[in-house]
Scaffold this motif. Structure first.
Motif, PDB file in Angstrom:
ATOM      1  N   THR A 137       0.824  -1.212   0.000  1.00 39.09           N
ATOM      2  CA  THR A 137       0.000   0.000   0.000  1.00 39.09           C
ATOM      3  C   THR A 137       0.855   1.257   0.000  1.00 39.09           C
ATOM      4  OG1 THR A 137      -1.845  -1.103   1.116  1.00 39.09           O
ATOM      5  CG2 THR A 137      -1.729   1.295   1.299  1.00 39.09           C
ATOM      6  N   THR A 201      -6.166   4.002  -3.361  1.00 39.39           N
ATOM      7  CA  THR A 201      -6.695   2.991  -2.432  1.00 39.39           C
ATOM      8  C   THR A 201      -7.902   2.277  -3.026  1.00 39.39           C
ATOM      9  OG1 THR A 201      -8.033   4.687  -1.298  1.00 39.39           O
ATOM     10  CG2 THR A 201      -5.834   4.232  -0.424  1.00 39.39           C
ATOM     11  N   THR A 275     -10.324   6.928   1.376  1.00 39.26           N
ATOM     12  CA  THR A 275      -9.062   6.227   1.644  1.00 39.26           C
ATOM     13  C   THR A 275      -9.212   5.234   2.782  1.00 39.26           C
ATOM     14  OG1 THR A 275      -7.768   8.117   0.850  1.00 39.26           O
ATOM     15  CG2 THR A 275      -6.645   6.545   2.295  1.00 39.26           C
ATOM     16  N   CYS A 278     -11.738   2.274   1.772  1.00 41.59           N
ATOM     17  CA  CYS A 278     -11.152   1.346   0.795  1.00 41.59           C
ATOM     18  C   CYS A 278     -10.049   0.504   1.413  1.00 41.59           C
ATOM     19  CB  CYS A 278     -10.618   2.125  -0.410  1.00 41.59           C
ATOM     20  SG  CYS A 278     -11.893   2.827  -1.469  1.00 41.59           S
ATOM     21  N   LEU A 279      -9.170   1.139   2.197  1.00 42.84           N
ATOM     22  CA  LEU A 279      -8.094   0.381   2.821  1.00 42.84           C
ATOM     23  C   LEU A 279      -8.629  -0.596   3.859  1.00 42.84           C
ATOM     24  CD1 LEU A 279      -5.191   2.967   3.319  1.00 42.84           C
ATOM     25  CD2 LEU A 279      -5.419   1.175   1.595  1.00 42.84           C
TER      26      LEU A 279
END
Length: 294
Positions: A137, A201, A275, A278-279
């Motif tokens: 990531t 992301t 962000t 999604c992460l």
């Protein structure tokens, strides 16, 4: 008694080297490994090269034309100020280029392991799924930031050298001195980073969930186009505020008199929410996945 059979009572008992537990690699080690892998890929090098050569070619082409794209923001001023061209290209890139750049690496960085069946090999190197997830990531986000920095720097420098450093007119018609205009141009490009990290992301999530590099790269681009289309349709004002493409236009407020920062502040919150969500989904999806097959 033979002397060779005697053992000194105080002699240290050292375990064989092979029986010592291997030291577990840290996340920083895994991160260096991922960055090295990315740097070795021709695609990443060619992408950064395109971020250097592309803006130069575009500035040369538009600077050589007699007509101006007057229907686009700052299109009328691209021949009169070297600071108008970066803003003109920023508006264009926000619609078509940025989602592509954000997904080129992020959309493939997890799915590539599925495609080549290398998950089991990675996980036998005494690294955890969490370490792999965060290393990949961070690598993808760092590459996105590098793309935007290179693209912005090349665009600004090429425009200043080929067109000039003349004063710029703001969106309210106010004159902007050269030094102030340069600061606003840099700040305008910087506002693109939070939503682009959000797009990165999103590509990571699709890369993890679909396990398909093509889907991980192409789907964020298509979603970006759909978001941009929804943002132009009337009656979707509330929805438009929460789209990931909307913060890409928040730089407009920096060039008015007086400047307004409401869209920029709200856009930062929207980008951060995309962000985190999604992460979060990508992380738990990878943690719960059965990777025994490869």
């Amino acid at each position: 008694m033979n002397a060779s059979t005697l053992t000194a009572p105080d002699a240290p008992q050292t375990a064989p080297e092979a029986l010592r537990p291997a030291r577990r690699p840290g996340t920083a080690t895994v991160l260096r490994w991922e960055i090295t892998k990315l740097a070795a890929q021709a695609r990443s090098r060619y992408t950064l090269l395109g971020c250097v050569l592309g803006p130069i070619a575009i500035v040369l082409i538009f600077n050589g034309q007699q007509t101006t794209p007057s229907d686009t923001i700052y299109g009328r001023q691209i021949h009169t100020s070297g600071y108008a061209m970066p803003l003109f290209l920023l508006a264009f890139a926000s619609q078509w280029i940025f989602p592509v750049l954000a997904s080129l690496v992020a959309g493939d960085i997890f799915a590539n392991e599925d495609q080549h069946g290398t998950w089991k090999t990675i996980l036998t190197r005494s690294v955890s799924r969490s370490q792999i997830f965060w290393a990949k990531t961070v690598t993808a986000i760092m590459f996105t930031i590098a793309e935007i920095v290179v693209l912005a720097a090349t665009t600004i420098v090429a425009s200043m050298l080929l067109i000039g450093t003349q004063p710029l007119s703001g969106l309210s018609g106010q004159p902007l001195a050269s030094a102030h205009a340069l600061q606003l141009v840099i700040a305008s490009w910087a506002t693109a980073l939070p939503p682009l990290i959000g797009f990165t992301t999103l590509a990571i999530l699709l890369s993890v969930v679909t396990r398909n590099p093509s889907a991980g790269v192409a789907a964020p681009v298509v979603l970006g186009l759909v978001m941009g289309l929804l943002g132009t349709i009337g009656g979707f004002d509330l929805t438009r505020r929460f789209l990931l493409t909307t913060p890409l236009d928040s730089w407009h407020g920096l060039l008015t008199e007086p400047p307004f920062y409401g869209p920029l502040t709200f856009g930062l919150g929207v980008s951060a929410a995309w962000t985190v969500v999604c992460l979060g989904f990508a992380f738990f999806s990878l943690r719960r996945r059965d990777i025994t097959g490869g």
